[in-house]
Design a protein around this motif. Sequence first.
Motif, PDB file in Angstrom:
ATOM      1  N   ARG A 143      60.609  19.281  84.197  1.00 48.47           N
ATOM      2  CA  ARG A 143      61.030  20.145  85.231  1.00 48.47           C
ATOM      3  C   ARG A 143      59.536  20.632  85.758  1.00 48.47           C
ATOM      4  NH1 ARG A 143      64.271  25.370  83.304  1.00 48.47           N
ATOM      5  NH2 ARG A 143      64.956  26.401  85.123  1.00 48.47           N
TER       6      ARG A 143
ATOM      7  N   VAL B  76      61.402  17.866  77.866  1.00 46.51           N
ATOM      8  CA  VAL B  76      60.492  18.966  77.525  1.00 46.51           C
ATOM      9  C   VAL B  76      61.185  20.296  77.085  1.00 46.51           C
ATOM     10  CG1 VAL B  76      58.532  18.189  78.290  1.00 46.51           C
ATOM     11  CG2 VAL B  76      60.120  19.829  79.809  1.00 46.51           C
ATOM     12  N   LYS B  77      60.516  21.125  76.385  1.00 50.19           N
ATOM     13  CA  LYS B  77      61.385  22.369  76.258  1.00 50.19           C
ATOM     14  C   LYS B  77      61.628  23.005  77.637  1.00 50.19           C
ATOM     15  CE  LYS B  77      60.633  27.067  73.916  1.00 50.19           C
ATOM     16  NZ  LYS B  77      59.576  27.698  73.434  1.00 50.19           N
TER      17      LYS B  77
ATOM     18  N   THR C 130      67.254  19.619  78.490  1.00 50.45           N
ATOM     19  CA  THR C 130      67.566  18.748  77.332  1.00 50.45           C
ATOM     20  C   THR C 130      69.013  18.959  76.817  1.00 50.45           C
ATOM     21  OG1 THR C 130      66.409  20.157  75.788  1.00 50.45           O
ATOM     22  CG2 THR C 130      65.191  18.518  76.737  1.00 50.45           C
TER      23      THR C 130
ATOM     24  N   LYS D 288      78.823  29.864  87.069  1.00 50.30           N
ATOM     25  CA  LYS D 288      77.752  29.667  85.972  1.00 50.30           C
ATOM     26  C   LYS D 288      76.483  29.071  87.107  1.00 50.30           C
ATOM     27  CE  LYS D 288      76.046  28.298  82.115  1.00 50.30           C
ATOM     28  NZ  LYS D 288      75.325  29.125  81.197  1.00 50.30           N
TER      29      LYS D 288
HETATM   30  N1  LIG Z   1      74.283  21.838  83.350  1.00 56.87           N
HETATM   31  C1  LIG Z   1      73.561  22.850  83.280  1.00 56.87           C
HETATM   32  N2  LIG Z   1      73.899  23.873  82.626  1.00 56.87           N
HETATM   33  C2  LIG Z   1      72.913  25.125  82.307  1.00 56.87           C
HETATM   34  N3  LIG Z   1      71.754  24.608  82.410  1.00 56.87           N
HETATM   35  C3  LIG Z   1      71.086  23.542  82.860  1.00 56.87           C
HETATM   36  C4  LIG Z   1      72.232  22.587  83.189  1.00 56.87           C
HETATM   37  N4  LIG Z   1      71.226  21.334  83.617  1.00 56.87           N
HETATM   38  C5  LIG Z   1      70.130  21.963  83.510  1.00 56.87           C
HETATM   39  N5  LIG Z   1      70.082  23.244  82.940  1.00 56.87           N
HETATM   40  C6  LIG Z   1      68.937  23.680  82.845  1.00 56.87           C
HETATM   41  O1  LIG Z   1      68.501  23.437  81.432  1.00 56.87           O
HETATM   42  C7  LIG Z   1      67.549  24.681  81.028  1.00 56.87           C
HETATM   43  C8  LIG Z   1      67.259  24.776  79.593  1.00 56.87           C
HETATM   44  O2  LIG Z   1      66.731  23.617  79.259  1.00 56.87           O
HETATM   45  P1  LIG Z   1      66.814  23.097  77.914  1.00 56.87           P
HETATM   46  O3  LIG Z   1      68.336  22.810  77.544  1.00 56.87           O
HETATM   47  O4  LIG Z   1      65.915  22.011  77.735  1.00 56.87           O
HETATM   48  O5  LIG Z   1      66.261  24.286  76.782  1.00 56.87           O
HETATM   49  S1  LIG Z   1      66.014  24.258  75.415  1.00 56.87           S
HETATM   50  O6  LIG Z   1      64.454  23.899  75.249  1.00 56.87           O
HETATM   51  O7  LIG Z   1      66.878  23.301  74.677  1.00 56.87           O
HETATM   52  O8  LIG Z   1      65.818  25.611  74.891  1.00 56.87           O
HETATM   53  C9  LIG Z   1      67.979  25.862  81.811  1.00 56.87           C
HETATM   54  O9  LIG Z   1      66.958  26.682  82.177  1.00 56.87           O
HETATM   55  P2  LIG Z   1      67.174  28.343  82.624  1.00 56.87           P
HETATM   56  O10 LIG Z   1      67.854  28.271  83.906  1.00 56.87           O
HETATM   57  O11 LIG Z   1      65.695  28.925  82.932  1.00 56.87           O
HETATM   58  O12 LIG Z   1      67.830  28.999  81.648  1.00 56.87           O
HETATM   59  C10 LIG Z   1      68.696  25.168  82.962  1.00 56.87           C
HETATM   60  O13 LIG Z   1      68.154  25.513  84.316  1.00 56.87           O
END
Ligand SMILES: Nc1ncnc2c1ncn2[C@@H]1O[C@H](COP(=O)(O)OS(=O)(=O)O)[C@@H](OP(=O)(O)O)[C@H]1O
Length: 411
Positions: A243, A160-161, A165, A347
């Motif tokens: 999530r 999901v968004k 992903t 990060k």
């Molecule tokens: N390895 C790693 N590095 C960075 N971020 C990570 C990772 N694994 C999971 N996430 C989580 O992925 C969230 C973004 O999700 P998506 O990639 O599905 O976003 S999108 O729909 O393509 O915009 C993003 O959400 P936010 O933290 O809210 O930015 C991350 O929590």
Amino acid sequence: MAPPAQPGAQGGRGSKGPPARKLLCMCSLSLCLTYLCYSLMGGTGPGALRSPAGLRGSPAPRALRASPAPRALRSPAGLRASPATPAPPTRASNASRPGVSADAWLRTALAPGEVIAAPSGAFERDPQESSTTDEELSRAGSTTPDYGEKRLPQALIIGVKKGGTRALLEAIRAHPDVRAVGVEPHFFDRNYEKGLEWYRNVMPKTLDGQITMEKTPSYFVTNEAPKRIHSMAKDTKLIVVVRNPVTRAISDYTQTLSKKPEIPTFEVLAFKNRTLGLIDASWSAIRIGIYALHLENWLQYFPLSQILFVSGERLIIDPAGEMAKVQDFLGLKRIVTEKHFYFNKTKGFPCLKKPEDSSAPRCLGKSKGRTHPKIDPDVIHRLRKFYKPFNVMFYQMTGQDFQWEQEESDK
Ligand SMILES: Nc1ncnc2c1ncn2[C@@H]1O[C@H](COP(=O)(O)OS(=O)(=O)O)[C@@H](OP(=O)(O)O)[C@H]1O
């Protein structure tokens, strides 16, 4: 290369049920009635989806079973637009139109199963970047090595968004038997009229035995996507990264806020009437997280055994563990393991280790892992209560308990 059955994955289409099934049917009916109320109100009426009172009459789904009835949310006729209905008008375009407020864009009600998308023809790159153009997509399809053939994908990350992903796609791309397109093609929601040849051309070339993949998280909430994917290939493997819907909603909001700092607060957008506790389920940030409703749409076309649910939370704390499940599901050798990841403290996320032939380790960009704004704990509490029955139903349908109720706090 049949995927291993997931827990509780046996009840595919048309499975008949034991007593547990009846209970699930009752729960489904209750959820559907709630949803019907919401639909009738058009997401705008004063009584629209009061959470969770509208669900109180429903018997609480019992503890997770080994054999959930995956079709439990089958809606009564008329509740949901038929998957065959033409694509409803898209809404997100309001955001870019002069004179249309960000609030209008954010709050635009979505019909059940409606595409949450930009106008047809527009592309969206993973919000790690900004937006993908036609040119970029064609480049995506032409920058691949000059061997092999372009093929339609055999596996898709459909959502999901904000679930994680991008992290999943980048990790699975480290597998030598997977080739994936880096941008989001949005074929089954926005570009379907361009035809399968266009879609195939967007894909990288693969050798025999390699799997072609793409990810477009909006497919999961696109009414027409299951039917369209099924008609492309009914054995397409589907992966959904899920999530905690509360955290997901905040993440979604954070992304919008980063592009449109003038939008109202999360607290304002989340409610139709905060005093009465009326959650605004027409707001896409909230609606996307009603996973059980969206999943029901997919189960009309695909058996549960063909859908893998990846925990977005576990993808962060145990990326190798989740990747093992993904590789098993795709029928791949477990090549992406803990050796591929390291935890990047700056990060705050796992990153892929530097591949031998490249100079830099690969962490996701700045748009992943943004700091979320602090949300009023009372609002979080109300949202948790709102999502709980839908989450429980989702656990029943998938046979997996994602334990979102146990989480103490949201980021
Ligand atoms: N390895 C790693 N590095 C960075 N971020 C990570 C990772 N694994 C999971 N996430 C989580 O992925 C969230 C973004 O999700 P998506 O990639 O599905 O976003 S999108 O729909 O393509 O915009 C993003 O959400 P936010 O933290 O809210 O930015 C991350 O929590």
